[in-house]
Design an enzyme around this catalytic site. Sequence first.
Site, PDB file in Angstrom:
ATOM      1  N   CYS A   1       0.766  -1.237   0.000  1.00  0.00           N
ATOM      2  CA  CYS A   1       0.000   0.000   0.000  1.00  0.00           C
ATOM      3  C   CYS A   1       0.805   1.298   0.000  1.00  0.00           C
ATOM      4  CB  CYS A   1      -0.991  -0.007   1.161  1.00  0.00           C
ATOM      5  SG  CYS A   1      -0.365  -0.799   2.652  1.00  0.00           S
TER       6      CYS A   1
ATOM      7  N   LYS B   1      -7.970   6.136   3.927  1.00  0.00           N
ATOM      8  CA  LYS B   1      -6.630   5.728   4.341  1.00  0.00           C
ATOM      9  C   LYS B   1      -5.546   6.667   3.812  1.00  0.00           C
ATOM     10  CE  LYS B   1      -3.664   1.601   3.885  1.00  0.00           C
ATOM     11  NZ  LYS B   1      -3.661   0.167   3.520  1.00  0.00           N
TER      12      LYS B   1
ATOM     13  N   HIS C   1      -1.718   6.552   5.289  1.00  0.00           N
ATOM     14  CA  HIS C   1      -0.630   5.572   5.338  1.00  0.00           C
ATOM     15  C   HIS C   1       0.644   6.034   4.643  1.00  0.00           C
ATOM     16  CE1 HIS C   1       0.588   1.038   5.300  1.00  0.00           C
ATOM     17  NE2 HIS C   1       1.099   1.713   6.326  1.00  0.00           N
TER      18      HIS C   1
ATOM     19  N   HIS D   1      -9.716  -4.427   2.956  1.00  0.00           N
ATOM     20  CA  HIS D   1      -8.592  -4.809   3.815  1.00  0.00           C
ATOM     21  C   HIS D   1      -9.093  -5.594   5.025  1.00  0.00           C
ATOM     22  CE1 HIS D   1      -4.810  -4.424   6.009  1.00  0.00           C
ATOM     23  NE2 HIS D   1      -4.251  -3.827   4.953  1.00  0.00           N
TER      24      HIS D   1
ATOM     25  N   ASP E   1      -4.767  -0.492  -4.972  1.00  0.00           N
ATOM     26  CA  ASP E   1      -3.392  -0.122  -4.628  1.00  0.00           C
ATOM     27  C   ASP E   1      -2.439  -1.302  -4.618  1.00  0.00           C
ATOM     28  OD1 ASP E   1      -4.434  -1.281  -2.349  1.00  0.00           O
ATOM     29  OD2 ASP E   1      -3.580   0.171  -0.965  1.00  0.00           O
ATOM     30  N   ASN E   2      -2.929  -2.518  -4.580  1.00  0.00           N
ATOM     31  CA  ASN E   2      -2.050  -3.697  -4.676  1.00  0.00           C
ATOM     32  C   ASN E   2      -2.896  -4.928  -4.939  1.00  0.00           C
ATOM     33  OD1 ASN E   2      -1.852  -2.927  -1.311  1.00  0.00           O
ATOM     34  ND2 ASN E   2      -2.840  -4.844  -1.883  1.00  0.00           N
TER      35      ASN E   2
ATOM     36  N   LYS F   1      -0.660 -10.135  -2.958  1.00  0.00           N
ATOM     37  CA  LYS F   1      -0.116  -8.962  -2.282  1.00  0.00           C
ATOM     38  C   LYS F   1       1.273  -9.269  -1.723  1.00  0.00           C
ATOM     39  CE  LYS F   1      -1.261  -5.804   1.532  1.00  0.00           C
ATOM     40  NZ  LYS F   1      -2.294  -5.428   2.527  1.00  0.00           N
TER      41      LYS F   1
END
Length: 552
Positions: free
Chosen positions: A23, A77, A79, A174, A232-233, A251
């Site tokens: 991420c 998020k 991060h 998530h 994002d992944n 991931k």
Amino acid sequence: MPNLQSLASEGVILNKSYGQPICSPSRAAYLTAFYPFRIGLQNSAIRNGVADYLPLNLTLLPQRLRELNYSTHLIGKWHLGHCRVDATPTYRGFDSFFGLYSSANDYYTKMTLPGATFALGRPPAYDLRLNLDVYNSSEEEYETDLFTQRAVNLIANHSTEIPLYISLQYTAPHVPLKVPDRFLDFYPNVTDENRRKYLAIVTSMDEGIGQVVQALKDKGMFDNTIIVFQSDNGGKEGTGGASNDPLRGEKKMLYEGGTRLPAMIYSKNLISNPGRVYEGLFHLVDWFPTLLSAVGVKDSGRGMDGVDQWPVLKTESGLDPRKVFIYNINGGDGALRFGRYKLTEGNPGGFLGRRRKRSVDGNMDTALDLETEDTARTLQNTDRAAQLDSERSRTKRSSQNETEELEDILASLNNTDLEMDLRKLFQTLNNVDLGVELDSAGGRKANMSAIDTEGIVAVLEKFGPNNVSTSSVCATCELYDLQADPVEAHDMAADYQLLVQFLYHIYSRFKTQEVDPVLKEPPVIIPQSNSSLYFNNTIGTGWCGGPPLPST
């Protein structure tokens, strides 16, 4: 997922969209237009409670949009660091922030996850903020719904005289896999409980997206809005409930399952010929220049890695602008994409490593030599200046020695007819900017659209193992033809040794730009004895330097 499906079917699906396998690096790539290996985020997510953050002198996408009088808002998020206040969203270009600083939290309690919160085994902490203030939410409120409602309210109260940018970064799907029961009812026949919950969480997110779309329509803004959906992944399989089938990996891996990501773009009035699938290569770093181009600003300078793809997304005209990209570079691990071929080095199945040292006094805010006041201050640090000089020197030497290296390759050939073909190829390449040379400001030129990757590959594929007598330049490299083998089942490195050498030669030039990620000293961590830095057991800011917190 009727709402996402509707947008995708009436917009443009990016079928070859790529990002980082985890991420923080992906979010950095999107917001800065730089590959993470060039800004120090190439080998791990930013951990809670550790003095680490996105380099402060990088200009982020919302900062550029705010210069264009956009009202900018982040929901969800972040991060990208929170130990100092000027590393948090409202200091990085966002007019408002409603969300969490950390990697993930419980959808109901808003507490960070055990084992992922602080180093040294610290317990979970509350993580939900409105700007800099703790936002007190009841445990009955589902976080996805809170984020959706925030977006709906911003749109409803927005003046249509001012352009608007909302980055809605849901934590869904998530872990932890928690969701209201009504969404589980959509999947009564899914027997794997993790998978069932994952699908239900995605469905809850889709419902929220539908509410945001309706809010835009109610406000009369929908027709002139650009909507981007981007993961994002890659998904976390097993306990994470995701499935990347038929792609290999997940991931935290450089295989396609960790890096090839769902993405689409929609606009009713701004995109012509909708309902299509774009098969050109697209990387997260491309969103920065692409979205600026969509609002009439060309921003291809600053040595950025991103490529403006708005013209081809808007009209489906012209050549695909991206032919080459870097999956990642982390010391001896990494991967290069060159047309339909993918070259990996090291261990594509592993990603996380040690974060490099970051000081908390501002002397190491960047890995780039950009023309900013912060950089001038950074370069006063003689060690950092020496490192940048070394990077430039290595790149210069790489360019000067290129002819010698290619001549060495030619000398290893056992077929004179093929050697003539290869010499013509190298002569052609001498006139092409491969996009990895430093310019006078320390940035990189990024013109790769002129590279005929298929023409180059067609020459190199003529050289089988019997035509090359030299040993491999990369004993840990793997080679995949992703057009013929998108699931990465057949490593072709032994069959195309010259192709491996050539691609590794290009990849090595990128490697000269990597910032050393090795953590030379223990990271600065919130002192365990200082409970005040927990801000009453919440994820807080202002404990690793920087300006003081604003008085309340």
